[in-house]
Design a protein around this motif. Structure first.
Motif, PDB file in Angstrom:
ATOM      1  N   LYS A 177       0.824  -1.203   0.000  1.00 20.56           N
ATOM      2  CA  LYS A 177       0.000   0.000   0.000  1.00 20.56           C
ATOM      3  C   LYS A 177       0.863   1.261   0.000  1.00 20.56           C
ATOM      4  CE  LYS A 177      -4.040   1.957   2.351  1.00 20.56           C
ATOM      5  NZ  LYS A 177      -4.999   1.762   3.478  1.00 20.56           N
ATOM      6  N   ALA A 178       1.994   1.223   0.692  1.00 21.79           N
ATOM      7  CA  ALA A 178       2.855   2.401   0.818  1.00 21.79           C
ATOM      8  C   ALA A 178       3.708   2.661  -0.418  1.00 21.79           C
ATOM      9  CB  ALA A 178       3.764   2.237   2.033  1.00 21.79           C
ATOM     10  N   ALA A 179       3.756   1.693  -1.360  1.00 18.08           N
ATOM     11  CA  ALA A 179       4.747   1.734  -2.433  1.00 18.08           C
ATOM     12  C   ALA A 179       4.161   2.131  -3.783  1.00 18.08           C
ATOM     13  CB  ALA A 179       5.422   0.375  -2.551  1.00 18.08           C
ATOM     14  N   ASP A 180       4.987   2.836  -4.565  1.00 18.60           N
ATOM     15  CA  ASP A 180       4.704   3.057  -5.988  1.00 18.60           C
ATOM     16  C   ASP A 180       5.191   1.861  -6.801  1.00 18.60           C
ATOM     17  OD1 ASP A 180       3.737   5.744  -5.590  1.00 18.60           O
ATOM     18  OD2 ASP A 180       5.829   6.338  -5.283  1.00 18.60           O
ATOM     19  N   VAL A 181       6.305   1.260  -6.346  1.00 14.81           N
ATOM     20  CA  VAL A 181       6.872   0.071  -6.985  1.00 14.81           C
ATOM     21  C   VAL A 181       6.882  -1.054  -5.951  1.00 14.81           C
ATOM     22  CG1 VAL A 181       8.876  -0.958  -8.118  1.00 14.81           C
ATOM     23  CG2 VAL A 181       8.331   1.462  -8.502  1.00 14.81           C
ATOM     24  N   VAL A 182       6.219  -2.161  -6.265  1.00 14.22           N
ATOM     25  CA  VAL A 182       6.135  -3.306  -5.353  1.00 14.22           C
ATOM     26  C   VAL A 182       7.036  -4.414  -5.889  1.00 14.22           C
ATOM     27  CG1 VAL A 182       4.640  -5.023  -4.274  1.00 14.22           C
ATOM     28  CG2 VAL A 182       3.759  -2.721  -4.761  1.00 14.22           C
ATOM     29  N   ILE A 183       8.036  -4.811  -5.114  1.00  9.22           N
ATOM     30  CA  ILE A 183       8.963  -5.864  -5.530  1.00  9.22           C
ATOM     31  C   ILE A 183       8.610  -7.160  -4.807  1.00  9.22           C
ATOM     32  CG2 ILE A 183      11.374  -6.597  -5.618  1.00  9.22           C
ATOM     33  CD1 ILE A 183      12.174  -3.669  -5.818  1.00  9.22           C
ATOM     34  N   LEU A 184       8.203  -8.144  -5.591  1.00  8.69           N
ATOM     35  CA  LEU A 184       7.837  -9.451  -5.036  1.00  8.69           C
ATOM     36  C   LEU A 184       9.089 -10.318  -4.979  1.00  8.69           C
ATOM     37  CD1 LEU A 184       4.542 -10.016  -7.085  1.00  8.69           C
ATOM     38  CD2 LEU A 184       4.771  -9.058  -4.772  1.00  8.69           C
ATOM     39  N   ALA A 185       9.709 -10.385  -3.820  1.00  8.98           N
ATOM     40  CA  ALA A 185      10.972 -11.107  -3.648  1.00  8.98           C
ATOM     41  C   ALA A 185      10.758 -12.320  -2.756  1.00  8.98           C
ATOM     42  CB  ALA A 185      12.045 -10.182  -3.061  1.00  8.98           C
ATOM     43  N   VAL A 186       9.794 -13.145  -3.142  1.00  2.48           N
ATOM     44  CA  VAL A 186       9.473 -14.353  -2.374  1.00  2.48           C
ATOM     45  C   VAL A 186       9.611 -15.581  -3.272  1.00  2.48           C
ATOM     46  CG1 VAL A 186       7.922 -13.152  -0.796  1.00  2.48           C
ATOM     47  CG2 VAL A 186       7.009 -14.139  -2.914  1.00  2.48           C
ATOM     48  N   LYS A 187       9.661 -16.747  -2.652  1.00  2.00           N
ATOM     49  CA  LYS A 187       9.761 -17.988  -3.416  1.00  2.00           C
ATOM     50  C   LYS A 187       8.447 -18.250  -4.152  1.00  2.00           C
ATOM     51  CE  LYS A 187      13.131 -20.085  -0.293  1.00  2.00           C
ATOM     52  NZ  LYS A 187      14.250 -19.880  -1.222  1.00  2.00           N
ATOM     53  N   PRO A 188       8.523 -18.934  -5.310  1.00  2.00           N
ATOM     54  CA  PRO A 188       7.318 -19.183  -6.105  1.00  2.00           C
ATOM     55  C   PRO A 188       6.181 -19.847  -5.328  1.00  2.00           C
ATOM     56  CG  PRO A 188       9.278 -19.797  -7.349  1.00  2.00           C
ATOM     57  CD  PRO A 188       9.743 -19.453  -5.957  1.00  2.00           C
ATOM     58  N   VAL A 189       6.525 -20.744  -4.405  1.00  2.00           N
ATOM     59  CA  VAL A 189       5.491 -21.468  -3.654  1.00  2.00           C
ATOM     60  C   VAL A 189       4.702 -20.532  -2.741  1.00  2.00           C
ATOM     61  CG1 VAL A 189       7.002 -22.108  -1.720  1.00  2.00           C
ATOM     62  CG2 VAL A 189       5.058 -23.566  -2.337  1.00  2.00           C
ATOM     63  N   VAL A 190       5.310 -19.423  -2.334  1.00  2.00           N
ATOM     64  CA  VAL A 190       4.666 -18.470  -1.427  1.00  2.00           C
ATOM     65  C   VAL A 190       3.868 -17.410  -2.197  1.00  2.00           C
ATOM     66  CG1 VAL A 190       5.108 -16.752   0.401  1.00  2.00           C
ATOM     67  CG2 VAL A 190       6.527 -18.808   0.238  1.00  2.00           C
ATOM     68  N   LEU A 191       4.177 -17.247  -3.472  1.00  2.00           N
ATOM     69  CA  LEU A 191       3.606 -16.151  -4.244  1.00  2.00           C
ATOM     70  C   LEU A 191       2.075 -16.128  -4.269  1.00  2.00           C
ATOM     71  CD1 LEU A 191       4.552 -13.689  -5.780  1.00  2.00           C
ATOM     72  CD2 LEU A 191       4.670 -15.071  -7.862  1.00  2.00           C
ATOM     73  N   PRO A 192       1.370 -17.259  -4.429  1.00  4.06           N
ATOM     74  CA  PRO A 192      -0.098 -17.196  -4.439  1.00  4.06           C
ATOM     75  C   PRO A 192      -0.684 -16.572  -3.173  1.00  4.06           C
ATOM     76  CG  PRO A 192       0.637 -19.317  -5.277  1.00  4.06           C
ATOM     77  CD  PRO A 192       1.856 -18.627  -4.729  1.00  4.06           C
ATOM     78  N   ILE A 248       7.243  -5.584  -9.674  1.00  5.77           N
ATOM     79  CA  ILE A 248       8.432  -6.280 -10.176  1.00  5.77           C
ATOM     80  C   ILE A 248       8.531  -7.605  -9.439  1.00  5.77           C
ATOM     81  CG2 ILE A 248      10.939  -6.241 -10.442  1.00  5.77           C
ATOM     82  CD1 ILE A 248      10.827  -3.200 -10.459  1.00  5.77           C
ATOM     83  N   SER A 249       8.492  -8.708 -10.188  1.00  5.39           N
ATOM     84  CA  SER A 249       8.563 -10.036  -9.577  1.00  5.39           C
ATOM     85  C   SER A 249       9.891 -10.705  -9.898  1.00  5.39           C
ATOM     86  CB  SER A 249       7.422 -10.912 -10.094  1.00  5.39           C
ATOM     87  OG  SER A 249       7.591 -12.253  -9.662  1.00  5.39           O
ATOM     88  N   VAL A 250      10.504 -11.309  -8.884  1.00  4.72           N
ATOM     89  CA  VAL A 250      11.720 -12.095  -9.098  1.00  4.72           C
ATOM     90  C   VAL A 250      11.462 -13.578  -8.835  1.00  4.72           C
ATOM     91  CG1 VAL A 250      13.239 -10.157  -8.546  1.00  4.72           C
ATOM     92  CG2 VAL A 250      12.583 -11.738  -6.727  1.00  4.72           C
TER      93      VAL A 250
END
Length: 264
Positions: free
Chosen positions: A60-75, A92-94
């Motif tokens: 909520k606080a971000a203009d750019v949200v970086i998803l830096a989690v493992k694929p299994v956690v992403l859902p 941005i997803s890694v």
């Protein structure tokens, strides 16, 4: 611009370090979410950013949200942040193996998604990252994403259908390079070198060889030929490697990695 990290593991810290080193934003403009107090305390002490246990708060606080989690956690993460992400934010997803479409399908409205495949040398600012985007990302959005991603190494835009190949060539390959360095050092120890010295010689040789190729722009075969004097010692070693299928083994390793990535 504010940036929010969901996940504060090694890759997030590599990206954080690059952002702060390149002064893209200040620490006061960065928010990070992690489930454990220990991780939050450590990251806050090391980087001075805002930390929270809430993924929703960071997004909520971000203009750019970086998803830096493992694929299994992403859902689970995506389900949490659905209501606070709209087309005003850039994601941005890694997460390996998760396409821009796979991510966008979680949202009931159009969202801007950049997918990034970095590798572990990003931890020392020498990463190699492939980047792709969905149709909602503007040129300015992509410029913003590339500015962030290139802060910790090389970054290039590629078609998304090549992402699994990149995962094999640069994502997994550091493991193979470390195995090669270890083998070089073992051979040095066998020949009488102290182990710590053998590791330094092997690692510096690999790093220097890569830099030589990148900075000269010469083909690797040309550089290989420069070392192989007629009737010399190096060509004997090349022959030994070829007899044992050195290049074929490397290619098979990459193929195996690519196929695994496609099944994720």
């Amino acid at each position: 611009m504010t940036i929010g990290f969901i996940g504060l593991g090694n890759m997030a810290k590599a990206i954080l370090g690059g952002i702060l080193h390149q002064q893209i934003v200040s620490a006061d403009d960065i928010y990070g979410a992690a489930p454990t107090q220990e991780t939050r305390d450590r990251v806050q002490a090391d980087y001075g950013i805002h930390v929270t246990p809430s993924n929703i708060e960071a997004a909520k606080a971000a203009d750019v949200v970086i998803l830096a989690v493992k694929p299994v956690v992403l859902p689970v993460v995506l389900e949490e942040i659905i209501d606070v992400v709209d087309d005003s934010k850039l994601i941005i997803s890694v997460a390996a193996g998760k396409t821009t479409k796979w991510i966008s399908d979680y949202f009931p409205k159009p969202v801007k998604i950049v997918r990034c495949m970095p590798n572990t040398p990003a931890l020392v600012g020498e990463g190699c990252s492939a980047v792709c985007k969905n149709e909602n990302v503007t040129e300015q959005d992509l410029k913003t994403a590339m500015n962030i991603i290139s802060s910790f190494g090389l970054a290039e835009v590629i078609p998304e259908n090549l992402m699994d190949v990149v995962g094999g060539v640069s994502g997994a390959a550091p493991a193979y390079v470390f195995m090669f360095i270890e083998a070089l050092a073992d051979a040095g120890v066998k020949g009488g070198m102290p182990r710590r010295q053998a590791y330094r010689f092997a690692a510096q040789t690999v790093m220097g060889s890569a830099r030589l190729m990148l900075e000269t722009g010469r083909h690797p075969a040309e550089l290989k030929d420069m070392v192989c004097s007629p009737g010399g010692t190096t060509i004997e070693g090349v022959e030994a490697l070829e007899k044992r299928g050195f290049r074929a083994a490397v290619m098979e390793a990459i193929d195996a990695c690519v196929e695994k990535s496609r099944r994720l």
